[in-house]
Design an enzyme around this catalytic site. Sequence first.
Site, PDB file in Angstrom:
ATOM      1  N   ARG A  97      50.282  23.415  51.091  1.00 51.67           N
ATOM      2  CA  ARG A  97      49.159  23.446  51.529  1.00 51.67           C
ATOM      3  C   ARG A  97      49.344  22.846  52.962  1.00 51.67           C
ATOM      4  O   ARG A  97      49.954  21.956  53.271  1.00 51.67           O
ATOM      5  CB  ARG A  97      47.991  22.711  50.905  1.00 51.67           C
ATOM      6  CG  ARG A  97      47.641  23.487  49.655  1.00 51.67           C
ATOM      7  CD  ARG A  97      46.760  24.744  50.052  1.00 51.67           C
ATOM      8  NE  ARG A  97      46.290  25.382  48.751  1.00 51.67           N
ATOM      9  CZ  ARG A  97      46.569  26.532  48.331  1.00 51.67           C
ATOM     10  NH1 ARG A  97      47.930  26.893  48.681  1.00 51.67           N
ATOM     11  NH2 ARG A  97      46.171  26.811  47.325  1.00 51.67           N
ATOM     12  N   HIS A 135      50.737  32.930  55.474  1.00 47.01           N
ATOM     13  CA  HIS A 135      50.321  32.598  54.217  1.00 47.01           C
ATOM     14  C   HIS A 135      51.080  33.750  53.131  1.00 47.01           C
ATOM     15  O   HIS A 135      50.206  34.170  52.501  1.00 47.01           O
ATOM     16  CB  HIS A 135      49.028  32.297  54.013  1.00 47.01           C
ATOM     17  CG  HIS A 135      48.733  31.297  52.857  1.00 47.01           C
ATOM     18  ND1 HIS A 135      47.836  30.504  52.815  1.00 47.01           N
ATOM     19  CD2 HIS A 135      49.344  31.305  51.667  1.00 47.01           C
ATOM     20  CE1 HIS A 135      47.873  29.689  51.548  1.00 47.01           C
ATOM     21  NE2 HIS A 135      48.928  30.100  50.782  1.00 47.01           N
ATOM     22  N   GLU A 140      43.663  27.058  58.391  1.00 50.59           N
ATOM     23  CA  GLU A 140      43.704  28.337  58.405  1.00 50.59           C
ATOM     24  C   GLU A 140      42.500  29.018  58.452  1.00 50.59           C
ATOM     25  O   GLU A 140      41.202  28.445  57.741  1.00 50.59           O
ATOM     26  CB  GLU A 140      44.384  28.789  56.975  1.00 50.59           C
ATOM     27  CG  GLU A 140      45.877  28.255  56.786  1.00 50.59           C
ATOM     28  CD  GLU A 140      46.453  28.740  55.506  1.00 50.59           C
ATOM     29  OE1 GLU A 140      45.765  29.769  54.692  1.00 50.59           O
ATOM     30  OE2 GLU A 140      47.248  28.338  54.950  1.00 50.59           O
TER      31      GLU A 140
END
Length: 317
Positions: free
Chosen positions: A237, A284, A266
């Site tokens: 993360r 991602h 993000e």
Amino acid sequence: MTKILIARNLPESVVAEARAEFDVSYRNRPDPMSREEMLASLADYDGVLMTLGDSYNAEVFAAAGVPRARILANFGVGFNHIDVEVARNAGVTVTNTPGAVTDATADIAMTLMLMSCRRAGEGERMVRMGSWQGWHPVQMLGLHMTGKTVGILGMGRIGQAIARRCHYGFGMDVAYMSRSEKSLDHPATRYDTPEDLAANVDILVTALPGGAATRHTVNAGVLAAMQPHAHFVNISRGDVVDEAALISALQEKRIAGAGLDVYENEPQVPEALRMLDNAVLLPHLGTAALEVREEMGRMAVANLRAFFAGEPVPNPV
């Protein structure tokens, strides 16, 4: 019939499977839900199949009052976008989809390790720009991965899958840091702190869950402990890493490079990071393979099916 909201666009086979079981409303869009949409999801549906970016935080639950929805079936293994304790106190079960994501995410870690160590992103940009002048013996020399030492922060399912690939595929020594000693099928050295791990490896990979407990685990101190030739990879993360500290380390070439699949805010990626040749940046892609996303969807639907059948959910969090 039980009313379910599918909050994001999913593979067609997953939507069809859910429609066969439930009265489904399908929000066929790629963007996260707004606050108002999340409030409506809790008020108007019995359950919600949602995912990363749908931020069910304490404020949303407080504003929603007593929810009609009794389950949030998260599409994905990470659930730091949900305040699980507040959800539980509101009578809402939270589930996720572990297992399905493990190998795909480990594959992306290897992709980033190779791309960063061998300067693949930089080399591809050179070719695309038409500035490659041909092969010569000292062009774009990178780090040879075979036989080096990988350090893994977080030795859960994904961390162990990365370790196996490194050890058996590349003959690498494995080191790690985790809360407990792990029983592995290959040799591995455990370190007690992120700094000690960082100081003793050629490639440092984070495979930690997100959330307050792990926020900025990789900070300026950890990056300062890394060796100048070492590379850093994050497939966990974005908030596990102090992004500003990483940018400084890369700008000043205190570490050799970084490969990132996730970012602190993000989808915003700082321009300073995007401008760095020694950073490999992916959007991602960790689980971005159709069969993987279909399996994740099937797991989410299975959690919903079990819950409304009065059975234990397969994957509670």
